[in-house]
Motif scaffolding. Structure first.
Motif, short mmCIF file in Angstrom:
data_model
loop_
_atom_site.label_atom_id
_atom_site.label_comp_id
_atom_site.label_asym_id
_atom_site.label_seq_id
_atom_site.Cartn_x
_atom_site.Cartn_y
_atom_site.Cartn_z
N THR A 11 0.81 -1.30 0.06
CA THR A 11 0.13 0.07 0.08
C THR A 11 0.94 1.21 -0.04
N ILE A 12 0.48 2.27 -0.64
CA ILE A 12 1.14 3.58 -0.70
C ILE A 12 0.40 4.74 -0.14
N GLU A 13 1.01 5.37 0.81
CA GLU A 13 0.30 6.55 1.33
C GLU A 13 0.99 7.66 0.77
N VAL A 14 0.06 8.68 0.36
CA VAL A 14 0.33 9.76 -0.21
C VAL A 14 0.36 11.08 0.67
N GLN A 33 0.19 -2.06 -8.17
CA GLN A 33 -0.54 -3.04 -9.25
C GLN A 33 0.53 -4.00 -9.74
N PRO A 34 -0.03 -5.13 -10.43
CA PRO A 34 0.99 -6.24 -10.56
C PRO A 34 2.25 -6.13 -11.09
N ASP A 35 2.23 -4.86 -11.71
CA ASP A 35 3.53 -4.57 -12.49
C ASP A 35 4.55 -3.55 -11.76
N GLY A 36 3.98 -3.22 -10.38
CA GLY A 36 4.79 -2.38 -9.51
C GLY A 36 4.61 -1.19 -9.84
N SER A 37 3.44 -0.62 -10.61
CA SER A 37 3.22 0.68 -10.62
C SER A 37 2.21 0.86 -9.79
N PHE A 38 2.00 2.42 -9.66
CA PHE A 38 0.63 2.72 -8.83
C PHE A 38 -0.08 3.99 -9.61
N ASN A 39 -0.98 4.04 -9.52
CA ASN A 39 -2.04 5.28 -9.89
C ASN A 39 -3.05 5.79 -8.77
N ILE A 40 -2.83 6.67 -8.29
CA ILE A 40 -3.78 7.04 -7.01
C ILE A 40 -4.23 8.45 -7.42
N CYS A 41 -5.72 8.49 -7.39
CA CYS A 41 -6.36 9.57 -7.78
C CYS A 41 -7.53 9.94 -6.58
N SER A 93 5.07 23.87 4.60
CA SER A 93 4.07 23.33 5.46
C SER A 93 4.32 21.98 6.19
N ALA A 94 3.58 21.66 6.92
CA ALA A 94 3.93 20.14 7.55
C ALA A 94 3.16 19.34 6.52
N PRO A 95 3.67 18.07 6.59
CA PRO A 95 2.86 17.31 5.49
C PRO A 95 1.50 16.63 6.02
N VAL A 96 0.61 16.61 5.05
CA VAL A 96 -0.55 16.24 5.33
C VAL A 96 -0.96 14.82 4.43
N LYS A 97 -1.26 13.88 5.20
CA LYS A 97 -1.62 12.65 4.23
C LYS A 97 -3.07 12.99 3.43
N VAL A 98 -2.87 13.02 2.21
CA VAL A 98 -4.10 13.09 1.13
C VAL A 98 -4.72 12.00 0.53
N ALA A 99 -4.01 10.94 0.79
CA ALA A 99 -4.72 9.69 -0.07
C ALA A 99 -3.87 8.27 0.02
N SER A 100 -4.27 7.31 -0.07
CA SER A 100 -3.64 6.13 -0.22
C SER A 100 -4.10 5.17 -1.28
N GLY A 101 -3.27 4.15 -1.73
CA GLY A 101 -3.66 3.24 -3.00
C GLY A 101 -2.84 2.00 -2.73
N THR A 102 -3.11 1.13 -3.69
CA THR A 102 -2.37 -0.14 -3.64
C THR A 102 -1.29 -0.25 -5.03
N TYR A 147 5.95 9.89 -0.32
CA TYR A 147 5.35 8.53 -0.29
C TYR A 147 5.82 7.65 0.61
N VAL A 148 4.94 7.04 1.25
CA VAL A 148 5.40 5.94 2.38
C VAL A 148 4.79 4.58 1.76
N VAL A 149 5.51 3.54 1.60
CA VAL A 149 5.33 2.19 0.96
C VAL A 149 5.21 1.05 2.25
N LYS A 150 4.18 0.53 2.31
CA LYS A 150 4.07 -0.67 3.42
C LYS A 150 3.74 -1.84 2.82
N GLN A 151 4.23 -3.01 3.26
CA GLN A 151 3.78 -4.23 2.83
C GLN A 151 3.45 -5.21 4.12
N THR A 152 2.26 -5.75 3.82
CA THR A 152 2.00 -6.73 4.85
C THR A 152 2.13 -8.38 4.31
#
Length: 757
Positions: A183-186, A299-307, A288-297, A325-330
């Motif tokens: 997952t990717i936090e934006v 894709q199977p090819d390693g890319s991400f597209n978060i809107c 300014s201080a960073p603010v979390k605006v979105a998150s996403g997952t 970006y912050v990337v986490k794996q479970t």
């Protein structure tokens, strides 16, 4: 909010036909989708209604009497109102705002209700690096020596460079693969920055801050020259300031070099230098201080597209927005942050489409979390950290042989590669990594073991002499439950076959730095041919062969390929050996089928060291081998050396060079360092039976001139010197691309004739 609300839009004393007037909205503008809610004191919804086209809505009187607040704003994805795009009224004040059944909203209020789509995209990859690489990178980052890319900012004579720069190391060949599970936090921040001018006091502040920062950086001893590479540093490099959250910290990596440049150049060049480096510019801005605006997952090819939808925002002049970006794996029940761009200070523009690179040993790539695609194949992937298409091996002509080699066969880098690598011979301990597709494990094939062997090659590319089987103990680390345990792959015996290793398929939870399938020690007596005492023979070629077996120890060959003719059972199965012959992404297929019972590549290795020998010092063409030499003459007298510089096989000399150093605290800035011309480099010189040669020369006046800008140069009357000859060889193991070298240094003194001589 709770979901207690009325279904009716009308009630006693209902306020019908309230029209919402958006002041300043033109006919060309699109009216935002709006929702009106009445809330009780506990934020329960008493009434909710979407405004009709034209902005009309109703508010039942009995609901308004029970309401605590009335909220009007942009609709969210659950039929409610977005908290960040709304206006709130006290229930008692709401109707007071309505004039002639119209509720007017100023443009500064309703403009927040208009939403647009904001998007970011990119990809994530995990890269495996070796201990020597971390050691070299940290050593380079800890040094204030100017990097090659920045010498244009500081006037200095050309210097020969024997160690890679930070940029060289970052671009080094390495094992990198996309990350598909995570997952990717934006996060977003806004920065405002006035343009940097020549007399900008912020440059002085930056130099001061850099100086304090560099003083706190860890210091490591410089790596030792030669081959093999130095041992790793005693601490975890990922816990140093140069890495944060599994990512490179660009500011820390370049701080020492940036400080050296900014302290050395005129102010107008300092402005140019800072403007060319975003990580420095950002430190002169207010963010300014960073603010979390979105998150996403991912894709199977390693890319991400978060809107995500959000209201329009107006930025002031000289202000801009950045994303981190912050990337986490479970994996199982454990969630790990494998990339933390916030910690590393890695900020990007929305349209950058960055490749987020994690060096975390806990990151799992697509091969480690994916599934098989049904294709069954095997090919050589890596030689050390170098992709196998960089090996100039001839095509196979049988299970254990290749076509006749030429002078460039078996070498790495047919084209110029990283660190100026070109046609480099192998040597030392060579790690070989293969790709076994998951389809090889299918029941129709049942590949379970592999075996690697080495045999010398004759001039025709055919095997000659005894075959050496790789037989060292090999274990990879694997996650089992909450533990990380070694899993021994081999060697084992099965079905009468020995020196077998279990195939570690990519979907098993492997971790750790050991990911090779065989370690070929070319220094073993039966492989190290020719040895160091043989200066006349050319380097030798060797054939490295991979065989595949099932769990019963039966040899497997591709369907349609001829039998190897070796002892034991051999089965034809539906898979292919392949050879990687061109870079990934090239036109056409990047691998070619090898239609034989085993996979064989030709390697050329040579472990003989380079030679650097200063035989005599030369003044005005007259050579002397006296132990102590004090050379005196007119200012136009010349100094040179007589020397030998060679490697036993001339193909593998990278170059040789001669540098001199004057007195104490010599530097390029004060004219205290220089070079003697070596026009014959990289040709061998002085290799027996040939005689040593004489280098190019420098005048006494040039070597004794001290620079002290802005003062005029001063010619010293006398001083002591050291001269060093360095010969570099091309030998590599595919992992360490430094150049092993030999050096010899001689000391002497120069004096110019004069009344005080």
């Amino acid at each position: 909010m709770g979901e207690r609300k009325t279904d009716s839009t009308r009630g006693k004393d209902a306020h019908d036909g309230i029209k919402l007037e958006l002041v300043g909205l033109t006919a060309a503008d699109e009216q935002p989708k709006l929702v009106v809610q009445a809330l009780d004191a506990k934020n329960g919804v008493l009434h909710a209604q979407e405004a009709a086209p034209g902005g009309r809505f109703t508010m039942p009187g009995d609901v308004l009497k029970r309401a605590h607040r009335v909220v009007l704003g942009a609709a969210d994805d659950k039929g409610g109102v977005r908290a960040d795009a709304s206006v709130t009224y006290r229930a008692g004040d709401f109707m007071a705002q309505v004039k002639d059944n119209t509720l007017a909203l100023a443009e500064g209020i309703w403009s927040r209700f208009k939403y647009h789509w904001a998007c970011v995209s990119g990809s994530v990859q995990a890269c495996r690096r070796r201990p020597w690489w971390y050691d070299s990178l940290i050593t380079a980052a800890s040094s204030s020596t100017l990097q090659t890319r920045d010498r244009a900012f500081v006037a200095a004579p050309p210097l020969e460079r024997f160690v890679p720069s930070i940029n060289d190391l970052i671009q080094w060949p390495y094992r990198c693969a996309p990350v598909c599970l995570g997952t990717i936090e934006v996060y977003r921040r806004s920065c405002c920055c006035w343009p940097i001018v020549i007399d900008d006091l912020r440059i002085d502040d930056l130099i001061r801050d850099l100086g304090r920062y560099v003083e706190r950086l860890p210091k490591f001893p410089p790596p030792k020259g030669g081959f093999p590479p130095p041992p790793p540093p005693p601490i975890d490099p990922l816990k140093t300031p140069f890495f944060k959250g599994g990512a490179l910290n660009e500011f820390a990596l370049n701080a020492a070099n940036d400080l050296a440049v900014l302290r050395s150049v005129p102010r107008h060049q300092a402005v140019e230098y800072v403007n060319a480096r975003a990580y420095l510019v950002h430190r002169l801005c207010s963010c300014s201080a960073p603010v979390k605006v979105a998150s996403g997952t991912l894709q199977p090819d390693g890319s991400f597209n978060i809107c995500w939808p959000e209201p329009w925002r107006i930025l002031l002049a000289n202000c801009y927005e950045q994303y981190a970006y912050v990337v986490k794996q479970t994996i199982g029940s454990t969630t790990t942050t494998i990339y933390d761009g916030l910690a590393a200070g890695a900020w990007f523009a929305a349209g950058d489409a960055p490749t987020l690179t994690t060096y975390s040993p806990h990151a799992f790539t697509c091969n480690e979390t994916g599934t098989g695609d049904g294709d069954a194949y095997v090919f050589l992937d890596l030689i050390g950290d170098t992709e196998s298409h960089e090996l100039t091996t001839p095509a196979s002509t049988g299970w254990d042989r290749v076509a006749a080699p030429n002078a460039t066969s078996g070498l790495l880098f047919p084209n110029v590669g990283p660190n100026d690598s070109h046609l480099r011979n192998l040597g030392g301990a060579i790690e070989l990594s293969f790709v076994f597709s998951l389809g090889m494990r299918d029941a129709s094939i049942g590949a379970h073991y592999y075996r690697v062997s080495v045999c010398r090659a004759d001039a025709h590319g055919h095997p000659t002499g005894p075959r050496h089987y790789y037989g060292d103990g090999l274990a990879w680390q694997k996650i089992v439950g909450a533990d990380i345990v070694p899993d021994v792959l081999g060697p084992v015996s099965a079905g009468g076959e020995s020196h077998l290793y279990r195939i570690p398929y990519a979907d098993e939870p492997w971790v750790g730095s050991v990911r090779y399938h065989a370690l070929i020690n070319t220094l073993l007596a039966n492989l190290n041919v020719p040895d160091a005492t043989d200066l006349a023979s050319p380097a030798s070629n060797h054939l490295v062969t991979l065989e595949v077996f099932n769990a019963a120890g039966e040899r497997l060959r591709p369907l349609g390929s001829p039998a190897s003719g070796q002892p034991g059972t051999e089965l034809a199965e539906p898979f292919k050996f392949r050879r990687w012959f061109q870079p990934g992404g090239s036109i056409g297929d990047d691998t070619v089928e090898v239609p034989y019972a085993a996979l064989t590549h030709l390697f050329c290795w040579d472990n003989r060291p380079p030679v650097a020998d200063i035989t005599r010092l030369v003044m005005d063409g007259n050579a002397s081998d006296e132990e102590c030499q004090f050379l005196e003459g007119p200012a136009d007298s010349t100094f040179a050396i007589e020397y030998s510089a060679y490697v036993p096989d001339q193909r593998f000399q990278y170059r040789h060079g001669i540098g001199w150093l004057r007195g104490l605290n010599a530097s390029a800035a004060n004219g205290g360092v220089g070079t003697l011309p070596t026009p014959l480099s990289p040709t061998n010189v002085g290799k027996p039976p040939a005689l040593p040669v004489v280098s190019g020369s420098n005048s006494f006046e040039l070597m004794l001139t001290r620079l002290d800008a802005p003062n005029p140069p001063v010619v010293l009357q006398r001083c002591s010197f050291a001269v060093t000859l360095t010969t570099l060889a091309k030998t590599t193991n595919g992992e360490n691309l430094n150049y092993p070298h030999a050096q010899e240094t001689a000391a002497f003194a120069l004096a110019i004739d004069g009344p005080d001589a």
